[in-house]
Design an enzyme around this catalytic site. Sequence first.
Site, PDB file in Angstrom:
ATOM      1  N   GLU A   1      -5.815  -8.375  -0.362  1.00  0.00           N
ATOM      2  CA  GLU A   1      -6.555  -7.934   0.830  1.00  0.00           C
ATOM      3  C   GLU A   1      -7.993  -7.681   0.422  1.00  0.00           C
ATOM      4  O   GLU A   1      -8.254  -6.831  -0.431  1.00  0.00           O
ATOM      5  CB  GLU A   1      -5.954  -6.659   1.445  1.00  0.00           C
ATOM      6  CG  GLU A   1      -4.629  -6.864   2.162  1.00  0.00           C
ATOM      7  CD  GLU A   1      -4.204  -5.646   2.988  1.00  0.00           C
ATOM      8  OE1 GLU A   1      -5.104  -4.921   3.492  1.00  0.00           O
ATOM      9  OE2 GLU A   1      -2.990  -5.417   3.116  1.00  0.00           O
TER      10      GLU A   1
ATOM     11  N   GLU B   1       0.806  -1.235   0.000  1.00  0.00           N
ATOM     12  CA  GLU B   1       0.000   0.000   0.000  1.00  0.00           C
ATOM     13  C   GLU B   1       0.834   1.277   0.000  1.00  0.00           C
ATOM     14  O   GLU B   1       0.505   2.248   0.689  1.00  0.00           O
ATOM     15  CB  GLU B   1      -0.973  -0.004   1.184  1.00  0.00           C
ATOM     16  CG  GLU B   1      -2.051  -1.057   1.057  1.00  0.00           C
ATOM     17  CD  GLU B   1      -3.136  -0.965   2.128  1.00  0.00           C
ATOM     18  OE1 GLU B   1      -3.015  -0.122   3.042  1.00  0.00           O
ATOM     19  OE2 GLU B   1      -4.108  -1.731   2.041  1.00  0.00           O
TER      20      GLU B   1
END
Length: 504
Positions: free
Chosen positions: A293, A174
């Site tokens: 995710e 991320e």
Amino acid sequence: MSKKAKVLFSKDFAIAKVDERLYGSFIEHLGRAVYGGIYQPDHATADEDGFRGDVLELVRDLRVPIIRYPGGNFVSNYFWEDGVGPVAQRPRRLDVAWRSTEPNWVGTDEFARWCKKAGSEVMMAVNLGTRGVEDAMNLLEYCNHLGGSKYSDLRIAHGAKEPYNFKVWCLGNELDGAWQVGHKTMQEYGRIAAQTAKAMKMFDPNIELVAVGSSSAGMRTFPEWEAKVLDLTYDCVDYISLHQYYGKRKEDTPNFLAKTLEMEHFIKTVVATCDYIKAKQRSKKTMMLSFDEWNVWYHSNADDEKIMKNQPWQVAPALLEDLYTFEDALLVGLMLISLLKHCDRVRMACLAQLVNVIAPIMTEQNGAAWAQPTYYPYLHVSNFGRGVALQPVLSCGKHDTRDFTDVTDIDSVAVYDEESSALTVFAVNRDLEDAIAFDVDLRDFPGYRLVEHISLTCDNLLQRNSATSQAVAPKKEQTGVLDNGLYQTRLQKASWNVLRFAAK
């Protein structure tokens, strides 16, 4: 007039063979995922390595093929060297991502042992937030080299003679997000990811590498981030990642259960971006996706902020401990169906996370481990969804919600396993008021019979489970009617369904 729906499945409408890693999960050094989750030496069920046996049993039942580790936001400031060697000599570190203290009682070696016991492979993530190429190479050498070098000999000295041979590696986490330690621009990340990927593949060209994609479809830089990162890394990585969590605003269940339309649009946009770069670079390689995710996440947000602000630097504080409801289980089932419908390009995925932290499995610190409602759709798809995914030809009613139009009352997909001659149909009835008569056209599967119809239903959409009550649990439905290749049954209102067929 009762509502009706019909679906046809044919071997000719194959999407792709399902990569079993589509049913992966995720364990991060966050909250009680590791300490008090998978690892608790003083627990009554703990084994010789301190791992909770009750948790291992629940994980084994899920048949989780691969587990991402050690993060997550945690990895962007993680020093892997802190988590190897004699435990008593390991340092305590402050984890600024989750404002917690990391004691390093569990590290790479321990997690590799736990995964072996769980029957899972490791998807290892490297720190490209505060570290870079050198440290990624050192970790790769530690984990995968046979011996005779600095870091492989260090692993051997720590008691692991054989290399772990981790096949899948994530190039950070991320890093498009401003919350991330070491947040980078797309140009900065693309460059360091390319450098790291090239170096790692010089060591082992057979490993698979996952480049960081957007942290959600709502990121301001999406999908430009994917285009720029892939432009810099296309030849040296194998996957681009997707992350997405869904929450519920107010008490609007129909809109909540329609959010997989947004998920599928996210997937299609990333696929289109990958194919644009493929064309731009005149490449013959098709980039695959790792949805590493995904989950429902919103119940614990307010409590998490209070703990991190007012009670920082605890070891294993109770963070992100969403207690899931029956309607959350319905959305998880719908998300699994969406992943299967795109398994030609989404080859890996990780339900985030596995234990205690936004997880299907919860534990009491000195008590039992138990299954949340979301455990069951995951259990069913992982166990019965191995084979070739089949595109549904679906005819059913539609409805509109606040944010979505033409939402089908039913969503469905099937998986055919030629080796065992098994056909499994997964279906969710989104209708909150009515059961729907459901006809499954099996003419392309002559001689097949119903093995069982499993359903997950509950009159209370907000019902939860606990250590002492499995109020939301699967049950067997009554057998329907099979006539001339048409199987006729009913899907209860607001229900998750698994119809298992086999050749006679």
